[in-house]
Write a protein that holds these residues in place. Structure first.
Motif, PDB file in Angstrom:
ATOM      1  N   THR A   2     -29.759  -2.525  41.086  1.00  4.43           N
ATOM      2  CA  THR A   2     -30.034  -3.037  40.356  1.00  4.43           C
ATOM      3  C   THR A   2     -28.934  -4.528  40.454  1.00  4.43           C
ATOM      4  O   THR A   2     -27.547  -4.101  40.516  1.00  4.43           O
ATOM      5  N   ASN A   4     -26.103  -7.548  38.850  1.00  2.00           N
ATOM      6  CA  ASN A   4     -26.018  -7.406  37.203  1.00  2.00           C
ATOM      7  C   ASN A   4     -24.971  -8.337  36.882  1.00  2.00           C
ATOM      8  O   ASN A   4     -24.300  -8.965  37.965  1.00  2.00           O
ATOM      9  N   ARG A   5     -24.850  -8.554  35.687  1.00  2.00           N
ATOM     10  CA  ARG A   5     -24.244 -10.320  34.651  1.00  2.00           C
ATOM     11  C   ARG A   5     -23.037  -9.815  34.556  1.00  2.00           C
ATOM     12  O   ARG A   5     -22.819  -9.038  33.430  1.00  2.00           O
ATOM     13  N   GLY A   6     -21.940 -10.526  34.748  1.00  2.00           N
ATOM     14  CA  GLY A   6     -20.599 -10.327  33.932  1.00  2.00           C
ATOM     15  C   GLY A   6     -20.236 -11.172  33.124  1.00  2.00           C
ATOM     16  O   GLY A   6     -19.936 -12.555  33.970  1.00  2.00           O
ATOM     17  N   ASP A  19     -23.193 -13.439  38.090  1.00  2.00           N
ATOM     18  CA  ASP A  19     -23.712 -12.001  38.799  1.00  2.00           C
ATOM     19  C   ASP A  19     -22.001 -11.958  39.731  1.00  2.00           C
ATOM     20  O   ASP A  19     -21.060 -12.409  40.596  1.00  2.00           O
ATOM     21  N   TYR A  22     -22.617  -4.813  41.628  1.00  2.00           N
ATOM     22  CA  TYR A  22     -23.053  -3.573  40.826  1.00  2.00           C
ATOM     23  C   TYR A  22     -22.253  -3.093  41.106  1.00  2.00           C
ATOM     24  O   TYR A  22     -21.135  -2.334  41.707  1.00  2.00           O
ATOM     25  N   LYS A  49     -25.808   1.900  31.518  1.00  2.00           N
ATOM     26  CA  LYS A  49     -26.152   0.739  31.249  1.00  2.00           C
ATOM     27  C   LYS A  49     -25.995  -0.084  30.020  1.00  2.00           C
ATOM     28  O   LYS A  49     -25.782   0.647  28.897  1.00  2.00           O
ATOM     29  N   ALA A 146     -20.737  -7.030  29.913  1.00  2.00           N
ATOM     30  CA  ALA A 146     -21.506  -6.979  31.777  1.00  2.00           C
ATOM     31  C   ALA A 146     -23.071  -5.878  31.134  1.00  2.00           C
ATOM     32  O   ALA A 146     -22.791  -5.277  30.461  1.00  2.00           O
ATOM     33  N   GLN A 147     -23.484  -5.905  32.587  1.00  2.00           N
ATOM     34  CA  GLN A 147     -24.985  -5.272  31.334  1.00  2.00           C
ATOM     35  C   GLN A 147     -24.508  -3.721  32.387  1.00  2.00           C
ATOM     36  O   GLN A 147     -25.641  -2.886  32.119  1.00  2.00           O
ATOM     37  N   TYR A 148     -23.609  -3.697  33.519  1.00  2.00           N
ATOM     38  CA  TYR A 148     -23.875  -2.317  33.731  1.00  2.00           C
ATOM     39  C   TYR A 148     -22.263  -2.205  34.375  1.00  2.00           C
ATOM     40  O   TYR A 148     -21.115  -3.044  34.393  1.00  2.00           O
ATOM     41  N   ASN A 400     -28.440  -6.164  27.554  1.00  2.00           N
ATOM     42  CA  ASN A 400     -29.505  -5.313  28.251  1.00  2.00           C
ATOM     43  C   ASN A 400     -30.464  -5.546  27.206  1.00  2.00           C
ATOM     44  O   ASN A 400     -31.934  -4.802  27.193  1.00  2.00           O
TER      45      ASN A 400
END
Length: 406
Positions: A2, A4-6, A19, A22, A49, A146-148, A400
């Motif tokens: 998927t 990912n943003r950070g 962006d 991942y 996550k 980040a998201q991940y 998230n």
């Protein structure tokens, strides 16, 4: 796979949410990555996550341009998350586990890790002992705002919460286990805080407030917090601390008004190298001032815990010596008073399991003590700006939507 943003450091005073790649089970080249770490296989890692990830004062040092952090560095070392994938060498951590991530990255194999000195692991950073996510000179491991995020040596590093529903009910408290609560607690333990102690905590930022709450947990009789920001001092008083405004005098003078004596049993430096003076010198940057004040205010034979960050490279320092981490410390004063000093990063794994139990059993309300405020990941730049202005809050990013900010 998927997206990912950070949160990305863009130069002095600037961060943005971008962006980013991942995570994979291999270290890639990028800003701050030591060449010897490029291509390193992370078969022992887990991808999380991210449930919550916090803005730290140590991040703020970088964002202010007060370190040698490269532009493009993905920030964040305070991570709580849900395991979504594990590497082939992971045995005990499972997909779906809700976990806390110590900000120290450690291998669990070297001589230092085996003696619980995980803050100076020898195997994860080619530059020096010790490593952290998203931090300058710490090996180039990608940050967790980040998201991940990828966590190496997952079986060793991750602290699993025993009950998911209970953990989510206390998630704003539990997210503090990755750094500031163990760090504040470590400052107090190394300062010798115990039942009946009198304690001076320099700094009412999140780590100082965490240290003050930790001193109470350890049984201190009086906890005095010093700062010049009135909003932060008010936050310390919210949970029973005495406070002093160091713009009104030296810590010794102000402590005497509370205790009837100008000395305390123990002191904790929760400020670090961007310290300012006290009394007539308040408002002037003086990187050694907190250390000197701590020696002045601590009794003979007392200890000083120093969880506040000090660096070897500060391009924005007030003088040339300080740019290399050389400070004008009154070491003779400390020597003459037989002080013990304890420096360095907190070995989070030494404390986090016991502190988790304290949180889950309502022995400490750390989110309330530090005034935790959840905000969406996309509002991270505003969070950094507010924190930099001295807000009496600990900003918790919600990448998230687990915390309901989306």
């Amino acid at each position: 796979m998927t997206g990912n943003r950070g949160v990305v450091y863009q130069g002095a005073g600037r961060v943005s949410v971008e962006d980013i790649a991942y995570p994979e089970f291999e270290l890639k080249d990028g800003p701050g990555v030591n060449p010897d770490n490029v291509g390193r296989q992370v078969r022992h890692g887990a991808i999380l996550k991210v449930v919550a990830t916090n803005i730290c004062g140590s991040d703020q040092h970088m964002v202010r341009g007060r370190t040698t952090a490269p532009e493009g560095l993905v920030l964040g070392h305070e991570i709580t998350g849900e395991v979504v994938e594990t590497g082939p060498d992971v045995e005990f951590v499972k997909v779906g586990d809700l976990v806390s991530v110590p900000f120290n990255i450690s291998c669990g194999r070297c001589v230092n890790c085996k003696t619980r000195r995980t803050e100076i692991c020898l195997n994860v950073n080619p530059d020096r002992p010790g490593s952290a996510y998203g931090y300058v000179d710490m090996g180039g491991w990608v940050g967790g705002q980040a998201q991940y995020a990828l966590v190496p040596y997952a079986d060793w590093n991750l602290l699993k919460f025993p009950d998911r529903d209970q953990a989510m009910d206390k998630i704003l408290d539990l997210t503090m286990l990755s750094d500031i609560l163990p760090t504040g607690y470590h400052g107090c333990v190394t300062a010798g805080v115990t039942v009946g102690s009198t304690v001076y905590v320099a700094g009412a930022g999140p780590v100082g407030l965490a240290a003050a709450a930790s001193a109470q947990l350890l049984g201190a009789a009086v906890v005095i917090v010093g700062d010049s920001k009135k909003e932060r001092l008010a936050q310390a008083r919210e949970f029973g601390c005495e406070t002093i405004d160091i713009s009104e005098g030296t810590p010794g003078e102000l402590v005497e008004r509370i205790l009837g004596s100008p000395v305390v049993d123990s002191a904790v430096d929760a400020v670090g190298f961007e310290a300012h003076g006290s009394g007539k010198k308040a408002g002037q940057e003086a990187p050694a001032s907190v250390l000197n004040d701590a020696m002045d205010v601590t009794k003979a034979g007392g200890s000083i815990g120093i969880p506040g960050l000090y660096v070897t490279g500060d391009p924005g320092a007030a003088d040339e010596a300080a740019k290399e981490g050389s400070l004008s410390i009154r070491f003779g004063l400390g020597w003459s008073k037989s002080h013990a000093f304890f420096t360095g990063q907190c070995p989070v794994m030494k404390y986090h399991r016991e502190l988790m139990r304290a949180i889950l059993n309502d022995r400490i309300q750390i989110a309330k003590a530090v005034n935790a405020v959840a905000i969406p990941l996309e509002e991270a730049p505003e969070g950094y700006q507010s924190f930099d202005k001295g807000a009496a809050s600990k900003y918790v990013l919600d990448p998230n939507g687990y915390l309901g900010t989306g």
